[in-house]
Design an enzyme around this catalytic site. Structure first.
Site, PDB file in Angstrom:
ATOM      1  N   ASP A 100     -51.241 -45.575 -43.530  1.00 23.79           N
ATOM      2  CA  ASP A 100     -52.051 -46.805 -42.524  1.00 23.79           C
ATOM      3  C   ASP A 100     -51.799 -45.236 -40.903  1.00 23.79           C
ATOM      4  O   ASP A 100     -51.421 -44.644 -41.602  1.00 23.79           O
ATOM      5  CB  ASP A 100     -50.604 -47.760 -41.786  1.00 23.79           C
ATOM      6  CG  ASP A 100     -49.529 -46.669 -41.598  1.00 23.79           C
ATOM      7  OD1 ASP A 100     -48.368 -46.315 -42.518  1.00 23.79           O
ATOM      8  OD2 ASP A 100     -48.775 -47.004 -40.774  1.00 23.79           O
ATOM      9  N   GLU A 165     -46.311 -47.165 -42.158  1.00 22.08           N
ATOM     10  CA  GLU A 165     -44.698 -45.964 -41.286  1.00 22.08           C
ATOM     11  C   GLU A 165     -45.593 -45.809 -39.805  1.00 22.08           C
ATOM     12  O   GLU A 165     -44.915 -45.978 -38.997  1.00 22.08           O
ATOM     13  CB  GLU A 165     -45.467 -44.043 -41.502  1.00 22.08           C
ATOM     14  CG  GLU A 165     -44.874 -43.072 -41.054  1.00 22.08           C
ATOM     15  CD  GLU A 165     -44.568 -42.781 -39.497  1.00 22.08           C
ATOM     16  OE1 GLU A 165     -44.165 -41.860 -39.066  1.00 22.08           O
ATOM     17  OE2 GLU A 165     -45.873 -43.057 -38.614  1.00 22.08           O
TER      18      GLU A 165
END
Ligand SMILES: [Zn+2]
Length: 411
Positions: A100, A165
């Protein structure tokens, strides 16, 4: 085993173009959390799966989907690649990178399309190049080098590519650790922070401590302040008292960390009124604090609460303080642990100089391992461009880091 440096470097040199092309094809696919206005990591994960399947790795692949109703296919996929041709037992040598990214921010500040990466002056520009594409591509190719050259390994290798994350790992490494997918002896590196020289290893992090403060008064006309309770001066008074008090009272320092002290910063402030002639009746402010491992958490909480009570009384407003912190110690990893020694040795194969151990402000996947008693360290070789506009990674670092990962995995 002895690290076959020349053979590895030759292999990397032959792959340079391929590595860049594959890397760019991954970077072209954004993976933004729904909370950040995206639909998650689904498409990027499919791309990565397609690539490693074309390498013949399909049987080593496990996709752990964490349900998220707001994401594409209601799923946040996490990829675990396990390479263990000899059926070796634990510990595994593990790398954890995240797919991400954060939003691009002000698009007008980018010199190029953030999702059409280009190389300029030896740098690859694009969103996600440094955070965390570099770690992702280097661990993947570190393993590919071992597979292609049939290098001997003494431990199973896991390359883990996670979701979520940037917003707290609820759909990423956190459930994977909680599901006991790792063993306490595993040797874990998280290539998600570092310095230009590549010679710093992060072994400790501060404790996140977040505060949300709501101040309530009465909205009114700007011409009649007596009939209202304007929350703007109340909240400002509170913020400056807190800032002063926290920064004068909690000054303990620890040279392992940069900066060496606990930090207390007011951050977000919610837009209170739409027009300039209304007195706001409500204010919301947030604080982002990062506490040293031994900071007196209860005393700090008290400062927020007693200062709020004081200001509440002084102004006759209503103030609510919500504190979010984890009541858990995030252990510091000692210099004399296998993971640190192994990584130091791997770095030493490619970069000259002494490595130093440091602590950072926190917020990587490593914390979840550490809280579970698994020794995880954070390392990278980067210019600190994460979250900035015109984010880039240095192309030469990619090739160096692939060799370092190969050394770390085989050691
Ligand atoms: Zn990151």
């Amino acid at each position: 085993m002895n690290f076959p440096k020349q053979q590895v470097i030759r292999w990397i040199n032959e792959q340079k173009e391929d590595i860049l092309e594959i890397y760019k094809s991954i970077l072209r696919i954004p993976a933004l959390a729904p909370k950040n206005g995206g639909d998650g990591e689904w498409d990027k994960a499919q791309k990565i799966i397609e690539i490693i399947t074309s390498w013949g790795w399909k049987d080593w692949l496990e996709v752990v989907e964490v349900p998220d109703p707001k994401a594409k296919n209601q799923s946040r996929p996490n990829i675990i690649i396990t390479y263990n041709p000899e059926n070796l037992s634990t510990p595994a040598i593990v790398s954890v990178a995240h797919m991400d990214i954060v939003p691009v921010g002000d698009l007008s500040e980018w010199d190029h399309d953030p999702f059409d990466p280009i190389v300029k002056d030896g740098k690859l520009f694009g969103r996600g190049t440094e955070d965390n594409g570099q770690g992702l591509i280097c661990s993947l190719y570190g393993l590919k080098c071992i597979v292609d050259l049939k290098l001997t390994i003494a431990n199973p290798i896991k390359v883990v590519i996670v979701a979520d994350e940037e917003l707290g790992s609820t759909y990423g490494i956190r459930p994977l650790v909680e599901q006991n997918r790792f063993s306490p002896e595993d040797i874990v590196v998280v290539p998600d922070a570092g310095v230009k020289s590549g010679l710093e290893i992060e072994v400790a992090e501060k404790k996140p401590f977040q505060v949300h403060i709501i101040t309530e008064g009465h909205q009114g006309h700007a011409a009649r302040p007596n009939d209202a309770l304007n929350t703007q001066p109340v909240a400002n008074d509170l913020a400056s008292k807190l800032f002063e008090e926290l920064h004068t009272r909690f000054t303990e320092s620890d040279p392992l960390f940069y900066p060496p002290v606990s930090t207390f910063e007011p951050t977000k402030r919610v837009n209170n009124v739409e027009n300039t002639n209304t007195l706001p009746g409500r204010d919301e402010q947030w604080w982002d604090c990062r506490l040293l491992p031994n900071a007196p958490v209860e005393e700090i909480k008290k400062v927020f609460q007693t200062t709020a009570a004081e200001i509440e009384k002084k102004w006759n407003a209503k103030i609510t303080v919500n504190i979010r912190t984890r009541d858990i110690k995030i252990p510091t990893i000692n210099a004399d642990t296998p993971v640190v020694r192994r990584l130091q040795k791997a770095i030493g194969t490619m970069i000259e100089g002494e490595t130093t151990l440091v602590g950072i402000g926190g917020g990587t996947c490593a914390a979840f391992f550490r809280m579970a008693g698994i020794k995880a360290i954070v390392w990278g070789h980067m210019d600190h461009k994460a979250h900035e506009t015109n984010e880039y990674c240095v192309v030469e670092n990619l090739y160096t880091d692939i060799a370092i990962f190969t050394a770390f995995f085989t050691a």
